[in-house]
Write an enzyme that holds these catalytic residues in place. Structure first.
Site, PDB file in Angstrom:
ATOM      1  N   LYS A  51     -46.332 132.462 -71.080  1.00  0.00           N
ATOM      2  CA  LYS A  51     -46.871 133.747 -71.571  1.00  0.00           C
ATOM      3  C   LYS A  51     -46.854 133.726 -73.111  1.00  0.00           C
ATOM      4  O   LYS A  51     -47.906 134.380 -73.626  1.00  0.00           O
ATOM      5  CB  LYS A  51     -45.645 134.596 -71.192  1.00  0.00           C
ATOM      6  N   GLN A  95     -37.401 138.499 -68.522  1.00  0.00           N
ATOM      7  CA  GLN A  95     -37.577 137.576 -67.406  1.00  0.00           C
ATOM      8  C   GLN A  95     -36.742 137.414 -65.996  1.00  0.00           C
ATOM      9  O   GLN A  95     -35.472 137.597 -66.413  1.00  0.00           O
ATOM     10  CB  GLN A  95     -37.849 136.061 -67.715  1.00  0.00           C
ATOM     11  N   ASP A 118     -44.271 145.046 -67.577  1.00  0.00           N
ATOM     12  CA  ASP A 118     -43.978 144.388 -66.107  1.00  0.00           C
ATOM     13  C   ASP A 118     -44.423 145.536 -65.139  1.00  0.00           C
ATOM     14  O   ASP A 118     -44.446 145.312 -63.684  1.00  0.00           O
ATOM     15  CB  ASP A 118     -42.881 143.803 -65.805  1.00  0.00           C
TER      16      ASP A 118
HETATM   17  N1  GUN Z   1     -40.225 136.256 -62.687  1.00  0.00           N
HETATM   18  C1  GUN Z   1     -41.081 135.703 -62.006  1.00  0.00           C
HETATM   19  N2  GUN Z   1     -42.359 136.585 -62.156  1.00  0.00           N
HETATM   20  C2  GUN Z   1     -42.086 137.452 -62.909  1.00  0.00           C
HETATM   21  C3  GUN Z   1     -43.034 138.469 -63.722  1.00  0.00           C
HETATM   22  O1  GUN Z   1     -43.882 138.872 -63.387  1.00  0.00           O
HETATM   23  N3  GUN Z   1     -41.866 139.170 -64.373  1.00  0.00           N
HETATM   24  C4  GUN Z   1     -40.647 139.035 -64.708  1.00  0.00           C
HETATM   25  N4  GUN Z   1     -40.219 139.783 -65.656  1.00  0.00           N
HETATM   26  N5  GUN Z   1     -40.022 137.977 -64.335  1.00  0.00           N
HETATM   27  C5  GUN Z   1     -40.634 137.344 -63.457  1.00  0.00           C
END
Ligand code: GUN
Length: 280
Positions: A51, A95, A118
């Protein structure tokens, strides 16, 4: 059969985002994304590093906040509040998964809903459920972008989702419904799953079980979207038995190279949107 190429679609979108940010930064600040990671989960570390790399690629500001495994609820909330108050940060994600001692729903409820890129807060989830989405969850929104990129209309189609998570299955249902699909959500307690999936024009699979969907479960000519990301025999694979299913369908997403890249791309899209809506 056509393979839906998430890499090409995400590269095209990121090129558009870069152009947009280049223009914005001629006169103002770049949009900013903060990512908080707690602990040492190996997969999460890779996701977060990717990311941050995406942000760099398109000229977006990024802040990577690493907290130790035994971070307390209070310490994590303090970090969240710090980014909530930071005017150079437009998007904030924590995350997942979090270490066991931290309640995910409680923690996520502290993120400013206008920075919730998110799209997992009650506010953003509620807006989506009402049909007035603002910041949509990234994975299902990436699926909708892939369908759009390949000219696949969902209106009037039978769409079946396997998986009812807050992060994929439920928001996926609302997005497909908004675009006028007839939507069925299946899960671990569903009876006669194969009967239902065999009637699907569009099948979205998000259950986290390697190669769970086999060729006998899909309708000839269907569109199959694989959201899974599993490790089997040391290799990455999806929730769909790709090699067998691809022979039968009109479109299918590969793993890797399908939906995963789009999730990251939609996070960029949401951060730019939050900047445009609420950035100062
Ligand atoms: N863990 C796996 N996929 C995601 C996501 O799209 N967002 C977040 N915050 N954690 C994740």
């Amino acid at each position: 059969m056509q393979i839906i190429d998430g890499k090409t679609v995400s590269e095209q979108l990121k090129a558009q985002f870069k152009q947009k940010i280049d223009l914005i930064t001629k006169t103002g600040r770049a949009p900013g994304l903060a990512v908080i990671i707690v602990g040492e989960d190996a997969a999460s570390k890779v996701y977060v590093a990717n990311k941050i790399k995406d942000c760099e690629q398109i000229g977006m500001k990024s802040v990577h906040c690493r907290l130790k495994e035994d971070t307390t609820k209070e310490e994590l909330i303090e970090a969240i509040n710090c980014f909530n108050a930071d005017p150079t940060i437009d998007g904030l994600i924590v995350q997942l998964p979090l270490p066991k001692h931290l309640d995910e729903n409680e923690i996520l409820s502290h993120i400013d809903v206008h920075k919730d890129v998110d799209g997992l807060s009650a506010y953003q989830t509620g807006r989506l459920a009402l049909g007035i989405p603002e910041l949509k969850p990234c994975t299902p929104s990436g699926v909708m972008e892939l369908l759009k990129a390949y000219g696949i209309s969902v209106a009037g189609k039978n769409a079946v989702i396997i998986g009812r998570s807050n992060i994929v299955g439920k928001p996926m249902a609302f997005m497909l419904l908004k675009d006028n699909a007839t939507v069925t959500v299946c899960h671990s307690r569903t009876v006669n799953l194969t009967e239902i999936t065999k009637a699907a024009d569009i099948l979205v699979v998000a259950i986290g079980r390697a190669r769970f969907v086999t060729a006998d479960m899909v309708k000839p000519g269907a569109v199959v979207i694989d959201v899974g990301m599993n490790r089997a025999e040391g290799k990455l694979c999806g929730d769909v038995d790709f090699e067998a299913v691809k022979e039968k369908v009109a479109y299918i997403t590969p793993v890797p190279g399908g939906v995963g890249l789009m999730t990251r791309t939609m996070l960029m899209a949401n951060t730019i949107k939050a900047y445009e809506l609420y950035g100062k």
